[in-house]
Design a protein around this motif. Structure first.
Motif, PDB file in Angstrom:
ATOM      1  N   ARG A 133       0.834  -1.216   0.000  1.00  6.73           N
ATOM      2  CA  ARG A 133       0.000   0.000   0.000  1.00  6.73           C
ATOM      3  C   ARG A 133       0.862   1.258   0.000  1.00  6.73           C
ATOM      4  O   ARG A 133       0.383   2.332  -0.336  1.00  6.73           O
ATOM      5  N   VAL A 134       2.098   1.144   0.460  1.00  2.68           N
ATOM      6  CA  VAL A 134       2.972   2.323   0.408  1.00  2.68           C
ATOM      7  C   VAL A 134       4.020   2.128  -0.692  1.00  2.68           C
ATOM      8  O   VAL A 134       4.066   1.091  -1.341  1.00  2.68           O
ATOM      9  N   GLY A 135       4.815   3.137  -0.898  1.00  2.00           N
ATOM     10  CA  GLY A 135       5.812   3.045  -1.957  1.00  2.00           C
ATOM     11  C   GLY A 135       5.209   3.289  -3.318  1.00  2.00           C
ATOM     12  O   GLY A 135       5.707   2.833  -4.333  1.00  2.00           O
ATOM     13  N   ARG A 136       4.077   3.968  -3.361  1.00  5.49           N
ATOM     14  CA  ARG A 136       3.387   4.181  -4.630  1.00  5.49           C
ATOM     15  C   ARG A 136       3.652   5.573  -5.188  1.00  5.49           C
ATOM     16  O   ARG A 136       3.293   5.876  -6.314  1.00  5.49           O
ATOM     17  N   GLY A 137       4.225   6.415  -4.357  1.00  9.40           N
ATOM     18  CA  GLY A 137       4.523   7.760  -4.843  1.00  9.40           C
ATOM     19  C   GLY A 137       6.022   7.949  -4.983  1.00  9.40           C
ATOM     20  O   GLY A 137       6.785   6.982  -4.984  1.00  9.40           O
ATOM     21  N   ALA A 138       6.427   9.204  -5.064  1.00  8.61           N
ATOM     22  CA  ALA A 138       7.836   9.479  -5.318  1.00  8.61           C
ATOM     23  C   ALA A 138       8.672   9.446  -4.036  1.00  8.61           C
ATOM     24  O   ALA A 138       9.891   9.385  -4.085  1.00  8.61           O
ATOM     25  N   GLU A 139       8.007   9.492  -2.874  1.00  8.11           N
ATOM     26  CA  GLU A 139       8.737   9.633  -1.611  1.00  8.11           C
ATOM     27  C   GLU A 139       9.326   8.313  -1.121  1.00  8.11           C
ATOM     28  O   GLU A 139       8.828   7.247  -1.438  1.00  8.11           O
ATOM     29  N   GLN A 140      10.373   8.416  -0.320  1.00  7.15           N
ATOM     30  CA  GLN A 140      10.888   7.239   0.373  1.00  7.15           C
ATOM     31  C   GLN A 140       9.792   6.721   1.303  1.00  7.15           C
ATOM     32  O   GLN A 140       9.219   7.478   2.090  1.00  7.15           O
ATOM     33  N   SER A 141       9.498   5.436   1.208  1.00  7.98           N
ATOM     34  CA  SER A 141       8.444   4.866   2.044  1.00  7.98           C
ATOM     35  C   SER A 141       9.007   3.900   3.077  1.00  7.98           C
ATOM     36  O   SER A 141      10.112   3.388   2.924  1.00  7.98           O
ATOM     37  N   TYR A 142       8.190   3.680   4.125  1.00  5.27           N
ATOM     38  CA  TYR A 142       8.635   2.849   5.250  1.00  5.27           C
ATOM     39  C   TYR A 142       7.546   1.875   5.651  1.00  5.27           C
ATOM     40  O   TYR A 142       6.353   2.199   5.588  1.00  5.27           O
ATOM     41  N   CYS A 143       7.982   0.714   6.083  1.00  6.15           N
ATOM     42  CA  CYS A 143       7.047  -0.250   6.653  1.00  6.15           C
ATOM     43  C   CYS A 143       7.617  -0.664   8.006  1.00  6.15           C
ATOM     44  O   CYS A 143       8.756  -1.114   8.098  1.00  6.15           O
ATOM     45  N   ILE A 144       6.836  -0.455   9.062  1.00  7.80           N
ATOM     46  CA  ILE A 144       7.314  -0.780  10.405  1.00  7.80           C
ATOM     47  C   ILE A 144       6.466  -1.907  10.979  1.00  7.80           C
ATOM     48  O   ILE A 144       5.246  -1.771  11.107  1.00  7.80           O
ATOM     49  N   LEU A 145       7.114  -3.012  11.272  1.00  9.29           N
ATOM     50  CA  LEU A 145       6.414  -4.169  11.807  1.00  9.29           C
ATOM     51  C   LEU A 145       6.536  -4.153  13.320  1.00  9.29           C
ATOM     52  O   LEU A 145       7.626  -4.295  13.865  1.00  9.29           O
ATOM     53  N   MET A 146       5.434  -3.941  14.018  1.00  9.69           N
ATOM     54  CA  MET A 146       5.441  -3.847  15.480  1.00  9.69           C
ATOM     55  C   MET A 146       5.066  -5.202  16.088  1.00  9.69           C
ATOM     56  O   MET A 146       4.080  -5.808  15.680  1.00  9.69           O
ATOM     57  N   THR A 147       5.844  -5.630  17.089  1.00 11.48           N
ATOM     58  CA  THR A 147       5.472  -6.865  17.791  1.00 11.48           C
ATOM     59  C   THR A 147       5.867  -6.762  19.247  1.00 11.48           C
ATOM     60  O   THR A 147       6.628  -5.879  19.633  1.00 11.48           O
ATOM     61  N   GLY A 148       5.375  -7.707  20.034  1.00 13.88           N
ATOM     62  CA  GLY A 148       5.851  -7.861  21.397  1.00 13.88           C
ATOM     63  C   GLY A 148       7.165  -8.641  21.364  1.00 13.88           C
ATOM     64  O   GLY A 148       7.667  -8.976  20.289  1.00 13.88           O
ATOM     65  N   HIS A 149       7.695  -8.957  22.561  1.00 12.27           N
ATOM     66  CA  HIS A 149       8.982  -9.643  22.604  1.00 12.27           C
ATOM     67  C   HIS A 149       8.858 -11.145  22.405  1.00 12.27           C
ATOM     68  O   HIS A 149       9.788 -11.803  21.993  1.00 12.27           O
ATOM     69  N   LYS A 150       7.683 -11.667  22.710  1.00  8.01           N
ATOM     70  CA  LYS A 150       7.508 -13.116  22.627  1.00  8.01           C
ATOM     71  C   LYS A 150       7.104 -13.495  21.216  1.00  8.01           C
ATOM     72  O   LYS A 150       6.030 -13.137  20.745  1.00  8.01           O
ATOM     73  N   LEU A 151       7.985 -14.207  20.523  1.00 10.72           N
ATOM     74  CA  LEU A 151       7.687 -14.545  19.137  1.00 10.72           C
ATOM     75  C   LEU A 151       7.981 -16.019  18.868  1.00 10.72           C
ATOM     76  O   LEU A 151       8.988 -16.553  19.306  1.00 10.72           O
ATOM     77  N   SER A 152       7.101 -16.650  18.150  1.00 13.69           N
ATOM     78  CA  SER A 152       7.358 -18.039  17.766  1.00 13.69           C
ATOM     79  C   SER A 152       8.407 -18.061  16.659  1.00 13.69           C
ATOM     80  O   SER A 152       8.679 -17.040  16.036  1.00 13.69           O
ATOM     81  N   ASN A 153       8.965 -19.235  16.410  1.00 10.79           N
ATOM     82  CA  ASN A 153       9.982 -19.327  15.364  1.00 10.79           C
ATOM     83  C   ASN A 153       9.431 -18.950  13.994  1.00 10.79           C
ATOM     84  O   ASN A 153      10.085 -18.261  13.216  1.00 10.79           O
ATOM     85  N   ASP A 154       8.204 -19.406  13.737  1.00 12.17           N
ATOM     86  CA  ASP A 154       7.598 -19.071  12.450  1.00 12.17           C
ATOM     87  C   ASP A 154       7.404 -17.560  12.315  1.00 12.17           C
ATOM     88  O   ASP A 154       7.653 -16.984  11.262  1.00 12.17           O
ATOM     89  N   SER A 155       6.959 -16.935  13.402  1.00 12.17           N
ATOM     90  CA  SER A 155       6.773 -15.483  13.345  1.00 12.17           C
ATOM     91  C   SER A 155       8.098 -14.799  13.052  1.00 12.17           C
ATOM     92  O   SER A 155       8.164 -13.872  12.248  1.00 12.17           O
ATOM     93  N   LYS A 156       9.144 -15.281  13.725  1.00 11.71           N
ATOM     94  CA  LYS A 156      10.457 -14.669  13.498  1.00 11.71           C
ATOM     95  C   LYS A 156      10.848 -14.796  12.030  1.00 11.71           C
ATOM     96  O   LYS A 156      11.323 -13.835  11.423  1.00 11.71           O
ATOM     97  N   THR A 157      10.639 -15.982  11.482  1.00  9.58           N
ATOM     98  CA  THR A 157      10.983 -16.189  10.065  1.00  9.58           C
ATOM     99  C   THR A 157      10.194 -15.238   9.174  1.00  9.58           C
ATOM    100  O   THR A 157      10.734 -14.636   8.236  1.00  9.58           O
ATOM    101  N   ARG A 158       8.914 -15.070   9.492  1.00 13.66           N
ATOM    102  CA  ARG A 158       8.094 -14.172   8.664  1.00 13.66           C
ATOM    103  C   ARG A 158       8.628 -12.749   8.713  1.00 13.66           C
ATOM    104  O   ARG A 158       8.778 -12.083   7.691  1.00 13.66           O
ATOM    105  N   LEU A 159       8.924 -12.289   9.934  1.00 17.76           N
ATOM    106  CA  LEU A 159       9.392 -10.907  10.082  1.00 17.76           C
ATOM    107  C   LEU A 159      10.739 -10.716   9.401  1.00 17.76           C
ATOM    108  O   LEU A 159      10.961  -9.735   8.690  1.00 17.76           O
ATOM    109  N   GLU A 160      11.632 -11.691   9.606  1.00 16.20           N
ATOM    110  CA  GLU A 160      12.952 -11.591   8.978  1.00 16.20           C
ATOM    111  C   GLU A 160      12.833 -11.558   7.457  1.00 16.20           C
ATOM    112  O   GLU A 160      13.527 -10.803   6.779  1.00 16.20           O
TER     113      GLU A 160
END
Ligand code: ADP
Ligand code: MG
Length: 701
Positions: A584-611
């Motif tokens: 949804r971002v990165g559609r215009g001329a500006e530098q765009s950002y995506c910030i993935l917010m999570t808590g500290h407790k993450l499953s291995n699969d979640s970690k793989t997804r985020l990485e």
């Protein structure tokens, strides 16, 4: 063997009564003898080796030990009790432990009698212990004929609880081999078997359940996987063949004024070479006289819309109508606005039809469609309604196809006396292996290139504890004139909870970003469509700077000035969803950002997804990881999961076998497209059985 034997309901098998049969049906989908025969172990235990207690190692895998129980005692623990046995051999002592079924065990175990025990050990209080071991009296162990490798069948809690243990299943399957005399029809023709050195079916089946050794197991598995994939490919290829032969399509022979005028005078940008290539592929299909059934894959933002539009123009040039169907109203409106603008000067009649189109307007549209005044209809699944009749529909385009059921797709086919050409567009890249299996009967085009000048979206993972920094960042970006999405998860099972999360989040954001300096839009699934549109609209127009939303904004929405995407509880999203949202971002001329917010407790699969998200923006790479994490069923969405219903092959792991199977299926059909040759009789028989069973035939159109 009597072929009907395999159809026999499982209730009739010795050792299985009606109750167990019921559980087998419900828990593992085993209804017949044949189903059970095709219920394969997911691993094998090598029980060729015996360990002495002194040889045990910490964290060793399953081990087998001979020894005797010299003492049994009950130990009180915080919750309940455990039963502990001292187990010795001539080298030392260990413990066997039970947390459940203690009464039965106490009554049935024999002290000071040699047992063979098998299981995983753990290190506890300076001793090895084995919880819930498999046990057999050494005397019985010696009597039973057994193969070296023991099958372990997939199980469920219910199966275990009702006494349908691994051993019971394995005995039932043995029983099946006895009843059938071990003879099974071989569905692969002799020639093929010889060429590929495949085991005969009966031998392969037997060794898949009770392998004599590692080598035979490998051969058995290959043979069975090959057969499974071969018949899937054969069905898909047959279907494609039949379609091309039987299903005539409207030939679009001309490239007329609409197309040329648009191409020469109104194209707002230079097409990428991928777009050009795909348009060429589509043109060839449309001109061929056969019906087109094409899947267009292209990552988010790769420019599929313009390809769709140019295909539409080809239809119009040849005197046909066209329609574009989108999964949501917002997206349909966006297509309508975008396309109306693009074709503004061509003199084409375009209308929008969605669930909220008013009756009077609807009637107008229906009439204009039937008398042919209307050239292009854009809308939601409202297009599928019976009342929507075209004078001459030649091309139907479906955007973001994974949102539509297959049945809905099939309804488009009936909108003209010959089925219209169909172009299915998806932004969820499907790994090639999966596409080959699921859409083996569709032709596939890929846009593998983004339009020039796109800046890479910077993606980072932040913990909730860094929220203040993230807020500061948002404030800075808004000061620069940008807009921000903040997305909350919405998972059906806990809709109420999610709603609360969203509202809590909204409140804290409203506190952090107070009016009048900041304006916030909010969009979620429980709002009325009109309210949603209103809020969305304010954001599109730039009247609000922050859009707080659930995943309703996932698909297609285009707000070029929005350059920051914050995804809350990112660990709860699937990879393809995260990728869609980031798109949804990165559609215009500006530098765009995506910030993935999570808590500290993450499953291995979640970690793989985020990485994965942080590492790459390549939709195909992401799709491959997703496929590995989730398996093909999930990837396709629940509607399509289980289509392939694979018994033994794995689309990801057995990729090479899949390719081999597809190659040989293709060769066979080239030589014998009607399966009429004597040597392929068994193929014809098996194929017709599969079609009768509606295997995958009915699900893929
Ligand atoms: P998607 O494949 O996700 O549907 P769109 O068709 O919405 O992508 O295109 C995304 C954006 O890229 C649109 O703003 C579109 O105008 C623009 N675009 C598409 N093709 C090109 C191109 N060849 N050059 C420049 N911009 C393009
Ligand atoms: Mg699109």
């Amino acid at each position: 063997m009597n072929p009907n034997l395999l159809q026999t309901p499982i209730d009739y098998l010795k050792g299985i009564g009606p109750q167990r049969a019921d559980i087998l049906r419900k828990e593992i989908g085993v209804h017949t003898y044949g189903d059970l025969l095709n219920f394969f172990p997911n691993r094998y235990l090598d029980k060729t080796r015996f360990y002495k207690i002194s040889q045990l190692e910490k964290n060793s895998s399953d081990v087998q030990v001979i020894g005797k129980i010299v003492h049994l005692r009950t130990v009180e623990q915080k919750k309940g009790k455990r039963l502990v046995a001292d187990f010795i051999d001539d080298t030392g002592k260990m413990e066997l432990v039970w947390f459940r079924g203690q009464k039965w065990i106490r009554e049935n175990l024999k002290l000071n009698t040699p047992y063979v025990i098998f299981g995983k050990t753990s290190w506890f209080n300076g001793l090895f212990s084995m919880p819930h071991p498999e046990m057999e009296l050494l005397e019985d162990y010696k009597k039973n004929l057994r193969t070296a490798m023991q099958p372990v069948y997939p199980s469920t809690e219910k199966l275990g609880k009702t006494g349908i243990t691994n051993r019971v299943i394995s005995r039932c399957i043995q029983q099946l081999f006895v009843e059938s005399g071990g003879k099974f029809i071989d569905p692969l023709p002799e020639e093929l078997r010889q060429e590929l050195h495949l085991l005969p079916k009966a031998e392969a089946l037997f060794n898949a359940h009770f392998p004599k050794d590692q080598e035979l197991l490998a051969k058995a598995e290959f043979r069975l996987k090959f057969e499974e994939l071969f018949y899937i490919q054969l069905q898909l290829l047959m279907k494609n063949l039949i379609r091309k032969k039987k299903i005539k399509g409207f030939p679009f022979e001309e490239v007329g004024t609409y197309f040329s005028d648009f191409y020469e005078n109104h194209l707002p940008f230079e097409l990428t070479s991928a777009q050009k290539r795909v348009i060429k592929e589509i043109r060839q299909d449309l001109g061929s006289g056969a019906q087109m059934n094409r899947l267009l894959q292209g990552d988010v933002g790769s420019g599929k819309t313009i390809v769709a539009l140019m295909s539409v123009l080809l239809a119009l040039d040849n005197g046909f109508q066209a329609c574009i169907m989108a999964p949501t109203e917002i997206l349909a409106i966006q297509h309508f606005n975008g396309i109306s603008e693009l074709v503004g000067e061509l003199g084409i009649s375009v209308r929008l039809l969605t669930g909220s189109t008013r009756t009077s307007e609807r009637k107008e549209i229906h009439a204009a469609l039937e008398n042919g005044e209307l050239n292009l209809l854009i809308g939601t699944h409202a297009l599928l309604e019976e009342k929507v009749k075209f004078q001459n529909l030649g091309l139907a385009i479906i955007d973001e196809q994974h949102r539509f059921g297959v049945a809905q797709r099939a309804r488009l086919w009936k909108k003209n006396h010959l089925p219209p050409h169909v172009l299915v567009m998806t932004a969820t890249p499907i790994p090639r292996t999966l596409a080959m299996s699921l859409y083996g009967d569709l032709d596939v085009s890929v846009i593998d290139e983004l339009p020039p000048g796109r800046k890479e979206i910077r993606t980072v993972h932040r913990y909730d504890s860094n929220r203040l920094k993230v807020f500061r960042f948002i404030r800075d970006e808004i000061k620069k004139g940008r807009q921000v999405y903040i997305v909350y998860p919405l998972i059906q099972e806990s809709e109420a909870l999610d709603y609360k999360d969203l509202m809590d989040g909204y409140e804290s954001i409203a506190r952090e970003f107070p009016t009048p300096e900041f304006q916030i839009s909010i969009v979620h699934g429980q709002m009325k469509p009109a309210d949603k549109d209103y809020e969305m609209d304010r954001f599109v127009k730039g009247e609000t700077q922050i859009m707080v939303a659930t995943t309703v904004i996932e698909v297609g929405v285009n707000v070029p000035n929005a350059s920051v995407m914050i995804i809350e509880s990112a660990e709860r999203f699937g990879l393809s969803q995260l990728h869609q949202l980031r798109g949804r971002v990165g559609r215009g001329a500006e530098q765009s950002y995506c910030i993935l917010m999570t808590g500290h407790k993450l499953s291995n699969d979640s970690k793989t997804r985020l990485e994965t998200m942080v590492r790459t923006a390549d939709g195909f790479e992401i799709a491959e990881v997703d496929l590995k994490l989730r398996g093909p069923g999930d990837l396709m969405g629940t509607q399509q999961s289980g289509i392939l219903n694979l018994k033994i092959a794995d689309i990801v792991k057995d990729n090479d076998t899949l390719k081999t199977a597809r190659y040989y299926a293709l060769q066979l059909l080239k030589e014998d497209p009607n399966l009429g040759l004597e040597k392929n009789r068994v193929v014809k028989f098996t194929y017709s059985q599969l079609v009768k069973e509606k295997n995958i035939w009915n699900y893929i159109s």
